[in-house]
Scaffold this motif. Structure first.
Motif, PDB file in Angstrom:
ATOM      1  N   SER A 174       1.061  -1.176  -0.204  1.00  0.00           N
ATOM      2  CA  SER A 174      -0.053  -0.067   0.085  1.00  0.00           C
ATOM      3  C   SER A 174       0.944   1.250  -0.016  1.00  0.00           C
ATOM      4  O   SER A 174       1.924   1.128   0.655  1.00  0.00           O
ATOM      5  N   SER A 175       0.562   2.332  -0.784  1.00  0.00           N
ATOM      6  CA  SER A 175       1.348   3.354  -0.791  1.00  0.00           C
ATOM      7  C   SER A 175       0.328   4.671  -0.931  1.00  0.00           C
ATOM      8  O   SER A 175      -0.963   4.413  -1.294  1.00  0.00           O
ATOM      9  N   THR A 176       0.865   5.618  -0.403  1.00  0.00           N
ATOM     10  CA  THR A 176      -0.046   6.807  -0.387  1.00  0.00           C
ATOM     11  C   THR A 176       0.587   7.906  -0.887  1.00  0.00           C
ATOM     12  O   THR A 176       1.785   8.264  -0.475  1.00  0.00           O
ATOM     13  N   TRP A 187       5.965   9.678 -17.916  1.00  0.00           N
ATOM     14  CA  TRP A 187       6.206  10.317 -16.413  1.00  0.00           C
ATOM     15  C   TRP A 187       6.976   9.145 -15.408  1.00  0.00           C
ATOM     16  O   TRP A 187       7.357   9.524 -14.172  1.00  0.00           O
ATOM     17  N   TRP A 188       6.531   7.880 -15.684  1.00  0.00           N
ATOM     18  CA  TRP A 188       7.082   6.763 -14.772  1.00  0.00           C
ATOM     19  C   TRP A 188       8.214   6.152 -15.198  1.00  0.00           C
ATOM     20  O   TRP A 188       8.135   5.346 -16.169  1.00  0.00           O
ATOM     21  N   PRO A 189       9.381   6.412 -14.896  1.00  0.00           N
ATOM     22  CA  PRO A 189      10.543   5.817 -15.481  1.00  0.00           C
ATOM     23  C   PRO A 189      10.965   4.213 -15.531  1.00  0.00           C
ATOM     24  O   PRO A 189      11.326   3.717 -16.526  1.00  0.00           O
ATOM     25  N   ASP A 190      10.162   3.479 -14.631  1.00  0.00           N
ATOM     26  CA  ASP A 190      10.074   2.136 -14.407  1.00  0.00           C
ATOM     27  C   ASP A 190       9.146   1.569 -15.312  1.00  0.00           C
ATOM     28  O   ASP A 190       9.136   0.392 -15.318  1.00  0.00           O
ATOM     29  N   VAL A 191       8.154   2.079 -15.954  1.00  0.00           N
ATOM     30  CA  VAL A 191       7.306   1.683 -16.807  1.00  0.00           C
ATOM     31  C   VAL A 191       7.607   1.990 -18.248  1.00  0.00           C
ATOM     32  O   VAL A 191       8.098   3.019 -18.748  1.00  0.00           O
ATOM     33  N   ARG A 192       8.385   0.694 -18.954  1.00  0.00           N
ATOM     34  CA  ARG A 192       9.028   0.780 -19.962  1.00  0.00           C
ATOM     35  C   ARG A 192       8.422   1.096 -21.198  1.00  0.00           C
ATOM     36  O   ARG A 192       8.709   1.667 -22.212  1.00  0.00           O
ATOM     37  N   SER A 193       7.134   0.079 -21.370  1.00  0.00           N
ATOM     38  CA  SER A 193       6.293   0.261 -22.635  1.00  0.00           C
ATOM     39  C   SER A 193       4.763  -0.165 -22.112  1.00  0.00           C
ATOM     40  O   SER A 193       4.579  -0.898 -20.926  1.00  0.00           O
ATOM     41  N   VAL A 194       3.903   0.377 -22.791  1.00  0.00           N
ATOM     42  CA  VAL A 194       2.379   0.127 -22.716  1.00  0.00           C
ATOM     43  C   VAL A 194       1.996  -0.246 -23.904  1.00  0.00           C
ATOM     44  O   VAL A 194       2.232   0.638 -24.871  1.00  0.00           O
ATOM     45  N   ARG A 195       1.278  -1.551 -24.183  1.00  0.00           N
ATOM     46  CA  ARG A 195       0.939  -1.791 -25.569  1.00  0.00           C
ATOM     47  C   ARG A 195      -0.540  -2.197 -25.157  1.00  0.00           C
ATOM     48  O   ARG A 195      -0.946  -3.076 -24.484  1.00  0.00           O
ATOM     49  N   ARG A 196      -1.387  -1.600 -25.769  1.00  0.00           N
ATOM     50  CA  ARG A 196      -2.883  -1.804 -25.762  1.00  0.00           C
ATOM     51  C   ARG A 196      -3.177  -3.353 -26.265  1.00  0.00           C
ATOM     52  O   ARG A 196      -2.988  -3.161 -27.485  1.00  0.00           O
ATOM     53  N   LEU A 197      -3.993  -4.033 -25.733  1.00  0.00           N
ATOM     54  CA  LEU A 197      -4.327  -5.464 -26.121  1.00  0.00           C
ATOM     55  C   LEU A 197      -5.944  -5.327 -26.557  1.00  0.00           C
ATOM     56  O   LEU A 197      -6.229  -6.273 -27.282  1.00  0.00           O
ATOM     57  N   GLY A 198      -6.628  -4.413 -26.004  1.00  0.00           N
ATOM     58  CA  GLY A 198      -7.988  -4.311 -26.356  1.00  0.00           C
ATOM     59  C   GLY A 198      -8.573  -3.021 -25.849  1.00  0.00           C
ATOM     60  O   GLY A 198      -7.921  -2.439 -25.047  1.00  0.00           O
ATOM     61  N   ASP A 199      -9.764  -2.967 -25.976  1.00  0.00           N
ATOM     62  CA  ASP A 199     -10.371  -1.623 -25.049  1.00  0.00           C
ATOM     63  C   ASP A 199     -10.400  -2.040 -23.730  1.00  0.00           C
ATOM     64  O   ASP A 199     -10.215  -0.714 -23.005  1.00  0.00           O
ATOM     65  N   GLU A 200     -10.199  -2.880 -23.051  1.00  0.00           N
ATOM     66  CA  GLU A 200     -10.115  -2.947 -21.422  1.00  0.00           C
ATOM     67  C   GLU A 200      -8.709  -3.457 -21.082  1.00  0.00           C
ATOM     68  O   GLU A 200      -8.585  -3.487 -19.724  1.00  0.00           O
ATOM     69  N   THR A 201      -7.801  -3.784 -21.748  1.00  0.00           N
ATOM     70  CA  THR A 201      -6.653  -4.570 -21.445  1.00  0.00           C
ATOM     71  C   THR A 201      -5.368  -4.036 -21.987  1.00  0.00           C
ATOM     72  O   THR A 201      -5.556  -3.813 -23.115  1.00  0.00           O
ATOM     73  N   ALA A 202      -4.259  -3.740 -21.256  1.00  0.00           N
ATOM     74  CA  ALA A 202      -3.047  -3.310 -21.878  1.00  0.00           C
ATOM     75  C   ALA A 202      -1.900  -4.116 -21.248  1.00  0.00           C
ATOM     76  O   ALA A 202      -2.086  -4.492 -20.104  1.00  0.00           O
ATOM     77  N   GLY A 227       7.474   6.676  -9.338  1.00  0.00           N
ATOM     78  CA  GLY A 227       6.185   6.913  -9.833  1.00  0.00           C
ATOM     79  C   GLY A 227       5.428   7.996  -9.299  1.00  0.00           C
ATOM     80  O   GLY A 227       4.920   8.916  -9.864  1.00  0.00           O
ATOM     81  N   HIS A 228       5.681   8.183  -7.851  1.00  0.00           N
ATOM     82  CA  HIS A 228       4.912   9.302  -7.298  1.00  0.00           C
ATOM     83  C   HIS A 228       5.808  10.690  -7.764  1.00  0.00           C
ATOM     84  O   HIS A 228       4.928  11.676  -8.087  1.00  0.00           O
ATOM     85  N   LEU A 229       7.106  10.653  -7.778  1.00  0.00           N
ATOM     86  CA  LEU A 229       7.786  11.847  -8.198  1.00  0.00           C
ATOM     87  C   LEU A 229       7.388  12.144  -9.723  1.00  0.00           C
ATOM     88  O   LEU A 229       7.152  13.447 -10.049  1.00  0.00           O
ATOM     89  N   GLY A 230       7.217  11.064 -10.557  1.00  0.00           N
ATOM     90  CA  GLY A 230       7.009  11.258 -12.091  1.00  0.00           C
ATOM     91  C   GLY A 230       5.879  12.071 -12.109  1.00  0.00           C
ATOM     92  O   GLY A 230       5.480  13.173 -12.852  1.00  0.00           O
ATOM     93  N   LEU A 231       4.710  11.436 -11.512  1.00  0.00           N
ATOM     94  CA  LEU A 231       3.282  11.924 -11.629  1.00  0.00           C
ATOM     95  C   LEU A 231       3.353  13.324 -11.340  1.00  0.00           C
ATOM     96  O   LEU A 231       2.536  14.210 -11.905  1.00  0.00           O
ATOM     97  N   ALA A 232       3.664  13.723 -10.113  1.00  0.00           N
ATOM     98  CA  ALA A 232       3.773  14.974  -9.726  1.00  0.00           C
ATOM     99  C   ALA A 232       4.467  15.925 -10.537  1.00  0.00           C
ATOM    100  O   ALA A 232       3.756  16.984 -10.746  1.00  0.00           O
TER     101      ALA A 232
END
Length: 147
Positions: free
Chosen positions: A9-11, A35-50, A138-143
């Motif tokens: 859990s994180s706040t 914005w999140w350096p540790d998320v290297r890539s995101v690929r959409r697999l469908g409307d509800e899934t990546a 992630g927190h610092l990147g989002l901010a």
């Protein structure tokens, strides 16, 4: 869930970001690598899934399919089911506080990646520290992204 199970859990306090802006950023998975350096890539697999590929300090990557289960901008709740190298869920609850937003993140996962399962008993403190490092970034990147 049995073995190689983790609960986190994180706040995240985002003092200058209204809840709706935070919500929009959190549900836009495809923007995470900006914005999140540790998320290297995101690929959409469908409307509800990546498919999300993550790598932090330790020399392994996680490939996770995220499937949208809940996304409610009115209540500020989000939840995704996870499968792949991790199985379980990740949930977020946004709370407006003054001009900012408190984002509470809960994760309950079981490692499915063979390396993580094999090393779980001896490397657990390192895995937990790696997760904490990733969440801080992630927190610092989002901010910064929302500023």
């Amino acid at each position: 869930m049995a073995g190689a199970e983790y609960r986190f859990s994180s706040t995240w306090w985002l003092p200058a970001a209204p809840a709706r802006r935070v919500f929009d950023a959190v549900v836009d998975l495809e923007a995470y690598p900006r914005w999140w350096p540790d998320v290297r890539s995101v690929r959409r697999l469908g409307d509800e899934t990546a498919e999300v590929v993550c790598r932090s300090r330790l020399p392994y990557r996680l490939v996770i399919a995220m499937h949208r289960e809940e996304e409610d901008p009115v209540t500020g709740h989000v939840r995704v089911g996870l499968s792949g190298d991790l199985e379980g869920f990740l949930a977020g609850a946004l709370h407006p506080v003054g001009q900012g937003t408190r984002l509470e993140i809960t994760q309950h996962v079981q490692a499915r990646k063979p390396l993580l399962r094999k090393l779980d008993t001896v490397a657990r403190p390192f895995f937990r520290a790696n997760h904490a490092w990733m969440m801080r970034r992630g927190h610092l990147g989002l901010a910064a992204y929302l500023a």
